[in-house]
Design a protein around this motif. Structure first.
Motif, PDB file in Angstrom:
ATOM      1  N   THR A   1       0.840  -1.204   0.000  1.00 37.85           N
ATOM      2  CA  THR A   1       0.000   0.000   0.000  1.00 37.85           C
ATOM      3  C   THR A   1       0.870   1.246   0.000  1.00 37.85           C
ATOM      4  OG1 THR A   1      -1.722  -1.176   1.229  1.00 37.85           O
ATOM      5  CG2 THR A   1      -1.825   1.225   1.247  1.00 37.85           C
TER       6      THR A   1
ATOM      7  N   SER B   1      -5.860  -2.020  -1.463  1.00 36.15           N
ATOM      8  CA  SER B   1      -5.007  -2.687  -0.480  1.00 36.15           C
ATOM      9  C   SER B   1      -5.365  -2.281   0.950  1.00 36.15           C
ATOM     10  CB  SER B   1      -3.533  -2.386  -0.752  1.00 36.15           C
ATOM     11  OG  SER B   1      -3.122  -2.977  -1.964  1.00 36.15           O
ATOM     12  N   VAL B   2      -5.762  -1.032   1.131  1.00 34.84           N
ATOM     13  CA  VAL B   2      -6.202  -0.583   2.463  1.00 34.84           C
ATOM     14  C   VAL B   2      -7.435  -1.373   2.887  1.00 34.84           C
ATOM     15  CG1 VAL B   2      -7.205   1.344   3.763  1.00 34.84           C
ATOM     16  CG2 VAL B   2      -5.209   1.725   2.300  1.00 34.84           C
TER      17      VAL B   2
ATOM     18  N   ARG C   1       1.318   3.978  -3.172  1.00 32.94           N
ATOM     19  CA  ARG C   1       1.024   5.414  -3.023  1.00 32.94           C
ATOM     20  C   ARG C   1       2.165   6.279  -3.546  1.00 32.94           C
ATOM     21  NH1 ARG C   1      -1.647   5.181   2.957  1.00 32.94           N
ATOM     22  NH2 ARG C   1      -3.746   4.635   2.261  1.00 32.94           N
TER      23      ARG C   1
ATOM     24  N   THR D   1      -6.445  -4.762   3.881  1.00 36.68           N
ATOM     25  CA  THR D   1      -5.807  -4.745   5.197  1.00 36.68           C
ATOM     26  C   THR D   1      -6.852  -4.815   6.305  1.00 36.68           C
ATOM     27  OG1 THR D   1      -3.975  -3.431   4.326  1.00 36.68           O
ATOM     28  CG2 THR D   1      -4.269  -3.432   6.720  1.00 36.68           C
TER      29      THR D   1
ATOM     30  N   ALA E   1      -3.733   1.100  -4.310  1.00 37.16           N
ATOM     31  CA  ALA E   1      -3.356   1.316  -2.908  1.00 37.16           C
ATOM     32  C   ALA E   1      -4.609   1.364  -2.037  1.00 37.16           C
ATOM     33  CB  ALA E   1      -2.549   2.605  -2.766  1.00 37.16           C
ATOM     34  N   HIS E   2      -5.646   2.011  -2.530  1.00 39.00           N
ATOM     35  CA  HIS E   2      -6.908   2.076  -1.777  1.00 39.00           C
ATOM     36  C   HIS E   2      -7.512   0.678  -1.611  1.00 39.00           C
ATOM     37  CE1 HIS E   2     -10.572   3.731  -0.156  1.00 39.00           C
ATOM     38  NE2 HIS E   2     -11.265   3.052  -1.051  1.00 39.00           N
TER      39      HIS E   2
END
Length: 154
Positions: free
Chosen positions: A26, A126-127, A30, A130, A123-124
């Motif tokens: 992530t 992946s958040v 970014r 998580t 990346a979002h």
């Protein structure tokens, strides 16, 4: 008994490695504005994939092998269903990122600049993965303590 303990330990350690890897991916995504920044993304992604593989293999061994309580127990455990639902969502969210990373790796091998416009979107995703991974840990620890089962079943 020793195998059961080692499988449980490997399964739990894989959660830690998965969490660290997805957080690193992530963070790297970014910052992926130029192809040179992708080395960190690819490393973290590989670690994420390997830890996910260990989680799935050890999980299958624990559910369907003769090491734990057995499939009958797990398949009647509500938190197990929650955990598997979260896993399916994580896998579905992984598909766009996985395909993009495959394209990026192919572009770099060809000496071309990959299209990184959607890196922040990945990346979002992946958040979200998580958060779902952490929820899986809560479901797993709840199962280990018999939470969600009718009284007297544990």
């Amino acid at each position: 008994m020793l195998v059961r303990w080692l499988l449980a330990a490997l399964h739990l350690l894989a959660y830690g490695f998965a969490l660290a890897s997805i957080l690193r991916r992530t963070w790297s995504l970014r910052r992926a504005a130029v192809p040179a920044a992708l080395r960190s993304v690819f490393r973290a992604d590989t670690r994420w994939g390997l830890s996910a593989l260990v989680l799935i293999v050890t999980g299958l061994m624990r559910v369907f092998g003769s090491y734990e309580k057995g499939a009958d127990y797990y398949l009647h455990e509500p938190l197990f269903h929650l955990k598997m639902t979260l896993l399916v969502i994580i896998v579905l969210l992984e598909v766009p990122s996985m395909l993009a990373l495959m394209r990026w790796r192919a572009s770099i091998r060809k000496g071309e600049a990959p299209d990184l416009h959607n890196a922040r979107r990945y990346a979002h995703l992946s958040v979200i993965q998580t958060v779902l991974l952490v929820l899986m840990v809560f479901a797993a620890t709840g199962m280990a303590r018999g939470i969600g089962l009718p009284a007297g079943v544990v």
